[in-house]
Motif scaffolding. Structure first.
Motif, PDB file in Angstrom:
ATOM      1  N   PRO A  77       7.771 -14.144   5.199  1.00  0.00           N
ATOM      2  CA  PRO A  77       9.031 -13.422   5.035  1.00  0.00           C
ATOM      3  C   PRO A  77      10.039 -13.853   6.094  1.00  0.00           C
ATOM      4  CG  PRO A  77       7.170 -11.917   4.949  1.00  0.00           C
ATOM      5  CD  PRO A  77       6.640 -13.260   5.359  1.00  0.00           C
ATOM      6  N   GLY A  78      11.231 -14.133   5.654  1.00  0.00           N
ATOM      7  CA  GLY A  78      12.278 -14.541   6.569  1.00  0.00           C
ATOM      8  C   GLY A  78      13.071 -13.345   7.048  1.00  0.00           C
ATOM      9  N   THR A  79      14.189 -13.624   7.620  1.00  0.00           N
ATOM     10  CA  THR A  79      15.065 -12.563   8.073  1.00  0.00           C
ATOM     11  C   THR A  79      15.532 -11.780   6.861  1.00  0.00           C
ATOM     12  OG1 THR A  79      15.789 -13.983   9.872  1.00  0.00           O
ATOM     13  CG2 THR A  79      17.173 -12.086   9.352  1.00  0.00           C
ATOM     14  N   PRO A  80      15.426 -10.455   6.912  1.00  0.00           N
ATOM     15  CA  PRO A  80      15.873  -9.662   5.767  1.00  0.00           C
ATOM     16  C   PRO A  80      17.337  -9.952   5.453  1.00  0.00           C
ATOM     17  CG  PRO A  80      14.713  -8.283   7.347  1.00  0.00           C
ATOM     18  CD  PRO A  80      14.905  -9.623   7.990  1.00  0.00           C
ATOM     19  N   ASP A 117       5.043  -3.793  12.462  1.00  0.00           N
ATOM     20  CA  ASP A 117       5.428  -5.199  12.287  1.00  0.00           C
ATOM     21  C   ASP A 117       6.589  -5.378  11.310  1.00  0.00           C
ATOM     22  OD1 ASP A 117       3.377  -6.076  14.050  1.00  0.00           O
ATOM     23  OD2 ASP A 117       1.926  -5.960  12.408  1.00  0.00           O
ATOM     24  N   ALA A 118       7.408  -4.352  11.146  1.00  0.00           N
ATOM     25  CA  ALA A 118       8.555  -4.409  10.232  1.00  0.00           C
ATOM     26  C   ALA A 118       9.832  -4.730  11.001  1.00  0.00           C
ATOM     27  CB  ALA A 118       8.713  -3.069   9.515  1.00  0.00           C
ATOM     28  N   THR A 119      10.878  -5.058  10.250  1.00  0.00           N
ATOM     29  CA  THR A 119      12.224  -5.188  10.792  1.00  0.00           C
ATOM     30  C   THR A 119      12.975  -3.929  10.410  1.00  0.00           C
ATOM     31  OG1 THR A 119      12.179  -7.592  10.557  1.00  0.00           O
ATOM     32  CG2 THR A 119      14.353  -6.547  10.746  1.00  0.00           C
ATOM     33  N   VAL A 120      13.347  -3.140  11.398  1.00  0.00           N
ATOM     34  CA  VAL A 120      14.070  -1.904  11.119  1.00  0.00           C
ATOM     35  C   VAL A 120      15.533  -2.240  10.853  1.00  0.00           C
ATOM     36  CG1 VAL A 120      14.815   0.321  12.051  1.00  0.00           C
ATOM     37  CG2 VAL A 120      12.477  -0.495  12.454  1.00  0.00           C
ATOM     38  N   ARG A 139       6.407  -6.029   6.809  1.00  0.00           N
ATOM     39  CA  ARG A 139       5.927  -7.354   7.234  1.00  0.00           C
ATOM     40  C   ARG A 139       5.728  -8.318   6.075  1.00  0.00           C
ATOM     41  NH1 ARG A 139       0.180  -5.064   9.269  1.00  0.00           N
ATOM     42  NH2 ARG A 139      -0.971  -5.248   7.329  1.00  0.00           N
ATOM     43  N   PHE A 140       5.831  -7.821   4.840  1.00  0.00           N
ATOM     44  CA  PHE A 140       5.735  -8.685   3.659  1.00  0.00           C
ATOM     45  C   PHE A 140       7.110  -9.006   3.084  1.00  0.00           C
ATOM     46  CE2 PHE A 140       1.847  -6.234   4.051  1.00  0.00           C
ATOM     47  CZ  PHE A 140       0.924  -7.245   4.128  1.00  0.00           C
ATOM     48  N   GLY A 141       8.155  -8.503   3.724  1.00  0.00           N
ATOM     49  CA  GLY A 141       9.516  -8.771   3.276  1.00  0.00           C
ATOM     50  C   GLY A 141      10.052  -7.773   2.263  1.00  0.00           C
ATOM     51  N   VAL A 142       9.314  -6.716   1.953  1.00  0.00           N
ATOM     52  CA  VAL A 142       9.752  -5.701   0.995  1.00  0.00           C
ATOM     53  C   VAL A 142      10.623  -4.688   1.732  1.00  0.00           C
ATOM     54  CG1 VAL A 142       9.006  -3.888  -0.597  1.00  0.00           C
ATOM     55  CG2 VAL A 142       7.677  -6.010  -0.403  1.00  0.00           C
ATOM     56  N   THR A 143      11.817  -4.408   1.210  1.00  0.00           N
ATOM     57  CA  THR A 143      12.725  -3.448   1.828  1.00  0.00           C
ATOM     58  C   THR A 143      12.463  -2.055   1.273  1.00  0.00           C
ATOM     59  OG1 THR A 143      14.411  -5.139   2.178  1.00  0.00           O
ATOM     60  CG2 THR A 143      15.156  -2.844   2.202  1.00  0.00           C
ATOM     61  N   TRP A 144      12.274  -1.118   2.188  1.00  0.00           N
ATOM     62  CA  TRP A 144      11.967   0.274   1.862  1.00  0.00           C
ATOM     63  C   TRP A 144      13.056   1.188   2.392  1.00  0.00           C
ATOM     64  CZ3 TRP A 144       7.337   1.779  -0.553  1.00  0.00           C
ATOM     65  CH2 TRP A 144       6.366   0.779  -0.668  1.00  0.00           C
ATOM     66  N   ILE A 145      13.369   2.211   1.609  1.00  0.00           N
ATOM     67  CA  ILE A 145      14.193   3.329   2.050  1.00  0.00           C
ATOM     68  C   ILE A 145      13.278   4.540   2.082  1.00  0.00           C
ATOM     69  CG2 ILE A 145      16.067   4.902   1.438  1.00  0.00           C
ATOM     70  CD1 ILE A 145      17.410   2.500   0.051  1.00  0.00           C
ATOM     71  N   ILE A 146      13.219   5.196   3.221  1.00  0.00           N
ATOM     72  CA  ILE A 146      12.426   6.408   3.370  1.00  0.00           C
ATOM     73  C   ILE A 146      13.415   7.528   3.674  1.00  0.00           C
ATOM     74  CG2 ILE A 146      10.528   7.528   4.598  1.00  0.00           C
ATOM     75  CD1 ILE A 146       9.781   4.847   3.142  1.00  0.00           C
ATOM     76  N   ASP A 147      13.379   8.603   2.875  1.00  0.00           N
ATOM     77  CA  ASP A 147      14.299   9.691   3.149  1.00  0.00           C
ATOM     78  C   ASP A 147      13.758  11.028   2.666  1.00  0.00           C
ATOM     79  OD1 ASP A 147      14.750   9.543   0.375  1.00  0.00           O
ATOM     80  OD2 ASP A 147      16.915   9.429   0.560  1.00  0.00           O
ATOM     81  N   VAL A 148      14.507  12.054   3.017  1.00  0.00           N
ATOM     82  CA  VAL A 148      14.201  13.421   2.602  1.00  0.00           C
ATOM     83  C   VAL A 148      15.292  13.839   1.637  1.00  0.00           C
ATOM     84  CG1 VAL A 148      13.988  15.807   3.381  1.00  0.00           C
ATOM     85  CG2 VAL A 148      13.028  13.947   4.764  1.00  0.00           C
TER      86      VAL A 148
END
Length: 155
Positions: A77-80, A117-120, A139-148
């Motif tokens: 995975p490269g730079t997001p 090991d993620a990019t915040v 760390r696999f390059g998948v972008t996640w949104i975590i929210d309430v």
């Protein structure tokens, strides 16, 4: 009849590792079938790669993944391509995965697990539109949104 949409992630030799990681974060049952399980001779390259995999958790989380067949350069995975600027999200990615909970205590362990090991992209914390929000590329390059989920009222 009921329908549900499930994210199906494509990897190049990392599907098993990614699924095991997601299981460690979300819990649930891991199912993995390899190309060899489906009849590919075990001595061929890629026979141990994942042709079907999923994690299904009792909390409603579900993700599927497989390894795209064929010869590929090692996946690194490269730079997001997603970033936050002046309160807005700038991206070229076609999708994000979103995990939304009912309260901060419910989603904080998810954030902490995915952040290894993620990019915040946006630190997890209170936001104008939600009690908590954060964005990262794992760390696999998948972008996640975590929210309430915020409580909205109809006008």
């Amino acid at each position: 009849m009921s329908l549900n949409a499930v994210a199906h992630l494509n990897f190049h030799g990392q599907a098993r590792e990614a699924l095991e990681f997601y299981q460690s974060v979300f819990g649930g049952r891991l199912t993995v079938a390899t190309y060899a399980d489906f009849g590919m001779p075990a001595e061929l390259p890629g026979a141990t790669n994942v042709v079907f995999g999923q994690v299904v958790a009792d909390n409603g989380f579900r993700v599927m993944a497989y390894d795209v067949p064929g010869e590929h350069a090692p996946a690194t995975p490269g730079t997001p391509t997603t970033r936050r600027e002046n309160g807005t999200t700038i991206t070229r990615e076609p999708f994000f995965l979103s995990v939304r909970g009912d309260n901060v205590d419910e989603v904080t362990p998810v954030w902490e697990g995915l952040a290894k090991d993620a990019t915040v992209i946006e630190a997890f914390g209170p936001a104008q539109w939600a009690p908590a929000f954060g964005m990262l590329a794992d760390r696999f390059g998948v972008t996640w949104i975590i929210d309430v989920a915020a409580e909205y009222t109809q006008d």
